[in-house]
Design a protein around this motif. Structure first.
Motif, PDB file in Angstrom:
ATOM      1  N   PHE A  13      -3.129   7.679 -14.211  1.00  0.00           N
ATOM      2  CA  PHE A  13      -3.474   9.010 -14.689  1.00  0.00           C
ATOM      3  C   PHE A  13      -4.747   8.986 -15.527  1.00  0.00           C
ATOM      4  O   PHE A  13      -5.610   9.859 -15.398  1.00  0.00           O
ATOM      5  CB  PHE A  13      -2.317   9.589 -15.507  1.00  0.00           C
ATOM      6  CG  PHE A  13      -1.233  10.200 -14.673  1.00  0.00           C
ATOM      7  CD1 PHE A  13      -1.514  11.209 -13.767  1.00  0.00           C
ATOM      8  CD2 PHE A  13       0.083   9.763 -14.797  1.00  0.00           C
ATOM      9  CE1 PHE A  13      -0.522  11.781 -12.989  1.00  0.00           C
ATOM     10  CE2 PHE A  13       1.083  10.326 -14.018  1.00  0.00           C
ATOM     11  CZ  PHE A  13       0.789  11.328 -13.110  1.00  0.00           C
ATOM     12  N   VAL A  14      -4.880   8.009 -16.403  1.00  0.00           N
ATOM     13  CA  VAL A  14      -6.091   7.904 -17.215  1.00  0.00           C
ATOM     14  C   VAL A  14      -7.305   7.657 -16.329  1.00  0.00           C
ATOM     15  O   VAL A  14      -8.379   8.232 -16.519  1.00  0.00           O
ATOM     16  CB  VAL A  14      -5.942   6.783 -18.270  1.00  0.00           C
ATOM     17  CG1 VAL A  14      -7.267   6.541 -18.981  1.00  0.00           C
ATOM     18  CG2 VAL A  14      -4.865   7.150 -19.274  1.00  0.00           C
ATOM     19  N   GLY A  15      -7.125   6.805 -15.324  1.00  0.00           N
ATOM     20  CA  GLY A  15      -8.222   6.549 -14.399  1.00  0.00           C
ATOM     21  C   GLY A  15      -8.626   7.797 -13.643  1.00  0.00           C
ATOM     22  O   GLY A  15      -9.825   8.087 -13.479  1.00  0.00           O
ATOM     23  N   LEU A  16      -7.628   8.568 -13.198  1.00  0.00           N
ATOM     24  CA  LEU A  16      -7.930   9.811 -12.494  1.00  0.00           C
ATOM     25  C   LEU A  16      -8.626  10.809 -13.418  1.00  0.00           C
ATOM     26  O   LEU A  16      -9.560  11.505 -13.013  1.00  0.00           O
ATOM     27  CB  LEU A  16      -6.642  10.415 -11.933  1.00  0.00           C
ATOM     28  CG  LEU A  16      -6.039   9.715 -10.715  1.00  0.00           C
ATOM     29  CD1 LEU A  16      -4.689  10.332 -10.367  1.00  0.00           C
ATOM     30  CD2 LEU A  16      -6.982   9.809  -9.518  1.00  0.00           C
ATOM     31  N   GLY A  17      -8.164  10.897 -14.667  1.00  0.00           N
ATOM     32  CA  GLY A  17      -8.796  11.805 -15.617  1.00  0.00           C
ATOM     33  C   GLY A  17     -10.241  11.440 -15.880  1.00  0.00           C
ATOM     34  O   GLY A  17     -11.120  12.300 -15.922  1.00  0.00           O
ATOM     35  N   THR A  18     -10.487  10.133 -16.036  1.00  0.00           N
ATOM     36  CA  THR A  18     -11.864   9.667 -16.247  1.00  0.00           C
ATOM     37  C   THR A  18     -12.728   9.952 -15.025  1.00  0.00           C
ATOM     38  O   THR A  18     -13.865  10.423 -15.150  1.00  0.00           O
ATOM     39  CB  THR A  18     -11.865   8.161 -16.554  1.00  0.00           C
ATOM     40  OG1 THR A  18     -11.041   7.908 -17.692  1.00  0.00           O
ATOM     41  CG2 THR A  18     -13.284   7.676 -16.828  1.00  0.00           C
ATOM     42  N   ALA A  19     -12.180   9.679 -13.843  1.00  0.00           N
ATOM     43  CA  ALA A  19     -12.929   9.937 -12.611  1.00  0.00           C
ATOM     44  C   ALA A  19     -13.227  11.427 -12.464  1.00  0.00           C
ATOM     45  O   ALA A  19     -14.333  11.819 -12.063  1.00  0.00           O
ATOM     46  CB  ALA A  19     -12.129   9.430 -11.405  1.00  0.00           C
ATOM     47  N   PHE A  20     -12.219  12.265 -12.813  1.00  0.00           N
ATOM     48  CA  PHE A  20     -12.418  13.710 -12.730  1.00  0.00           C
ATOM     49  C   PHE A  20     -13.538  14.153 -13.671  1.00  0.00           C
ATOM     50  O   PHE A  20     -14.383  14.977 -13.314  1.00  0.00           O
ATOM     51  CB  PHE A  20     -11.116  14.431 -13.084  1.00  0.00           C
ATOM     52  CG  PHE A  20     -11.232  15.927 -13.120  1.00  0.00           C
ATOM     53  CD1 PHE A  20     -11.291  16.663 -11.948  1.00  0.00           C
ATOM     54  CD2 PHE A  20     -11.289  16.600 -14.336  1.00  0.00           C
ATOM     55  CE1 PHE A  20     -11.403  18.048 -11.988  1.00  0.00           C
ATOM     56  CE2 PHE A  20     -11.397  17.973 -14.386  1.00  0.00           C
ATOM     57  CZ  PHE A  20     -11.458  18.700 -13.204  1.00  0.00           C
ATOM     58  N   THR A  21     -13.548  13.597 -14.883  1.00  0.00           N
ATOM     59  CA  THR A  21     -14.588  13.946 -15.846  1.00  0.00           C
ATOM     60  C   THR A  21     -15.967  13.557 -15.341  1.00  0.00           C
ATOM     61  O   THR A  21     -16.922  14.338 -15.399  1.00  0.00           O
ATOM     62  CB  THR A  21     -14.318  13.245 -17.192  1.00  0.00           C
ATOM     63  OG1 THR A  21     -13.026  13.626 -17.671  1.00  0.00           O
ATOM     64  CG2 THR A  21     -15.372  13.613 -18.226  1.00  0.00           C
ATOM     65  N   VAL A  22     -16.075  12.336 -14.816  1.00  0.00           N
ATOM     66  CA  VAL A  22     -17.366  11.867 -14.290  1.00  0.00           C
ATOM     67  C   VAL A  22     -17.819  12.737 -13.124  1.00  0.00           C
ATOM     68  O   VAL A  22     -18.982  13.156 -13.037  1.00  0.00           O
ATOM     69  CB  VAL A  22     -17.261  10.389 -13.855  1.00  0.00           C
ATOM     70  CG1 VAL A  22     -18.534   9.954 -13.131  1.00  0.00           C
ATOM     71  CG2 VAL A  22     -17.006   9.499 -15.069  1.00  0.00           C
ATOM     72  N   LEU A  23     -16.894  13.033 -12.203  1.00  0.00           N
ATOM     73  CA  LEU A  23     -17.236  13.864 -11.049  1.00  0.00           C
ATOM     74  C   LEU A  23     -17.665  15.263 -11.481  1.00  0.00           C
ATOM     75  O   LEU A  23     -18.581  15.847 -10.900  1.00  0.00           O
ATOM     76  CB  LEU A  23     -16.045  13.944 -10.092  1.00  0.00           C
ATOM     77  CG  LEU A  23     -15.735  12.670  -9.292  1.00  0.00           C
ATOM     78  CD1 LEU A  23     -14.455  12.850  -8.492  1.00  0.00           C
ATOM     79  CD2 LEU A  23     -16.894  12.319  -8.368  1.00  0.00           C
TER      80      LEU A  23
END
Length: 475
Positions: free
Chosen positions: A73-83
């Motif tokens: 979940f943290v990885g997805l949140g970080t990826a979402f922020t970067v995207l």
């Protein structure tokens, strides 16, 4: 963007960190039991056999799964922020708006007054100047950007001492009417409804065409001839809706030129910056003729900021902006247009030139400037507008349009550089006084020439500043 960051923080604080803490605690328990079992095996008199129960193993595995999901979940949140940031960088036009008081003032007061309080103090105390020119010159002025007015939408805009209802019909045509209904004074721009090609008053339902004629009164069998409101000359050109203002009610005396690269789509919209300024309208376009300020105020690197008290001593000034302007005057058939050429480059360590650009600048009346720029790789145009919202409250906009070689991310850089340079002008404008007869040296001759050119937009009845009471001086 802030929502994506908050999501990542929430996942980290509510899922990942607690799971990690419990997981570490479980590992500590297992290690303790293992150590106790080992030490007990060496002491046959105190042999204790400790085994993990089925429940312990299940709990341990559950924690491992929670920890794995938390990391996901943290990885997805970080990826979402970067995207999200990448999407904004490459696909969303830049927009930056600075309201009155947000920039352009320094605090010389004791204590910690707010920006608004500082701005109001300086606005009240500042010497306005004597023999001010009229505050509302005659000409075309922007009211809204085209993108800000959708089909079937109406907006109220207060500017040039007037109140306008700007609306776009269902077929896409923009019109400007007087905001106040001639019947009982209802505001057409606040709650009014676009009905086909007309605008309906929210008070009693009177319906007006774009020409100001009342075409329907819902409770009357007949529409009297006197039932009409003022319709203002309107032009939608170069990405904005303009109104023609003349203190004597004279019809448009000249037209705004169309920027062909914008009209035919060769240049795309890349973003905008907007500044609100506390000064006389003549101060803003007068900048173009003030060549000396280009060689002083705007030389420090944009990264040194917009605070005039620190920008000259910044370590970023190993690279400096160099501007050169050349006045070309007006053509006989277009006296309302003043032309000049401008060159810019970044001088690094007083040796290398970078980011060299050439501008063809057209000052069109008192309220519009077209800055066409070219370089080795880039081509585009800044459309600058100035509109007096109040006698000493101007809104200045810079909308950027670029060719295919100017992507959105590069447009953001151009707009940022432009915004910082205008920020510096804003600090000057917000704190200066108007000098009707400035002490000029011969190198300032273009300023006197410009003032003579600008005087054509004033007539005998052009309104002059009416001083308000102190209670009315703040915003």
């Amino acid at each position: 963007m802030s929502g994506a960051l908050e999501l990542s923080k929430m996942l980290l604080n509510t899922v990942a960190q607690p799971a990690y803490d419990v997981y570490n605690g479980m590992v500590t328990i297992v290690s303790a039991r293992g150590n106790q079992t080992t030490s007990g095996a060496n002491d046959t008199s105190k042999l204790v056999t400790l085994e993990l129960t089925t429940e312990d193993i299940q709990f341990y595995m559950t924690l491992k799964l929670i920890w794995a999901f938390a990391i996901c979940f943290v990885g997805l949140g970080t990826a979402f922020t970067v995207l999200y940031y990448m999407y904004a960088l490459f696909f969303v036009p830049y927009e930056r708006v600075k309201r009155l008081g947000s920039i352009g003032y320094l605090n010389h007061e004791a204590g910690q007054p707010s920006k608004k309080e500082i701005a109001n103090l300086i606005r009240k105390r500042r010497k306005i100047g004597e023999d001010l020119p009229p505050v509302y010159p005659n000409g075309w002025f922007r009211l809204v950007d085209s993108l800000q007015l959708k089909k079937g939408e109406v907006k109220e805009v207060s500017a040039i001492g007037q109140h306008f209802a700007v609306f776009r019909t269902q077929t896409g045509k923009a019109h400007i009417l007087d905001a106040y209904c001639p019947h009982m004074g209802g505001n057409l721009g606040v709650g009014g409804q676009v009905k086909g090609e007309c605008l309906e008053c929210p008070f009693h339902g009177w319906v007006f065409s774009g020409k100001g004629e009342c075409v329907k009164i819902p409770y009357s069998e007949k529409v009297p001839s006197f039932a009409k409101t003022k319709s203002w000359p309107c032009r939608e050109v170069n990405g904005a809706v303009f109104v023609w203002y003349h203190c004597d009610g004279v019809e448009p005396e000249w037209e705004l030129p169309v920027v062909e690269d914008i009209a035919n789509g060769n240049c795309n919209y890349l973003g905008r910056v907007e500044h609100h300024v506390n000064t006389h309208i003549q101060d803003l376009p007068e900048n173009g003729s003030d060549q000396a300020h280009l060689s002083h105020l705007h030389v420090p690197n944009a990264l040194s900021g917009n605070d005039l008290s620190t920008q000259f001593s910044s370590s970023w000034n190993f690279a400096q902006h160099i501007f050169k302007a050349y006045s070309k005057g007006s053509d006989e058939d277009t006296p309302h247009i003043s032309k000049f050429d401008l060159t810019h480059y970044l001088l690094i360590f007083n040796r290398w030139r970078f980011l060299q650009m050439f501008f063809k600048v057209y000052q069109i009346g008192p309220g519009c400037v077209h800055l066409h720029f070219t370089s080795l790789l880039w081509k585009g145009v800044f459309v600058q507008t100035v509109t007096p919202l109040e006698p000493l409250h101007q809104v200045i906009t810079h909308n950027l349009y670029g060719g295919w070689t100017v992507p959105l991310w590069l447009g953001r850089i151009f707009l940022f550089l432009e915004a910082v340079q205008v920020d510096r002008d804003v600090m000057i404008w917000n704190n200066k006084t108007f000098r009707p007869r400035p002490k000029l040296v011969k190198e300032d001759n273009l300023i006197a020439k410009y003032r003579r050119w600008f005087a054509q937009f004033y007539t005998e009845n052009s309104p002059r500043l009416q001083m308000k009471t102190e209670d009315d001086a703040s915003w």
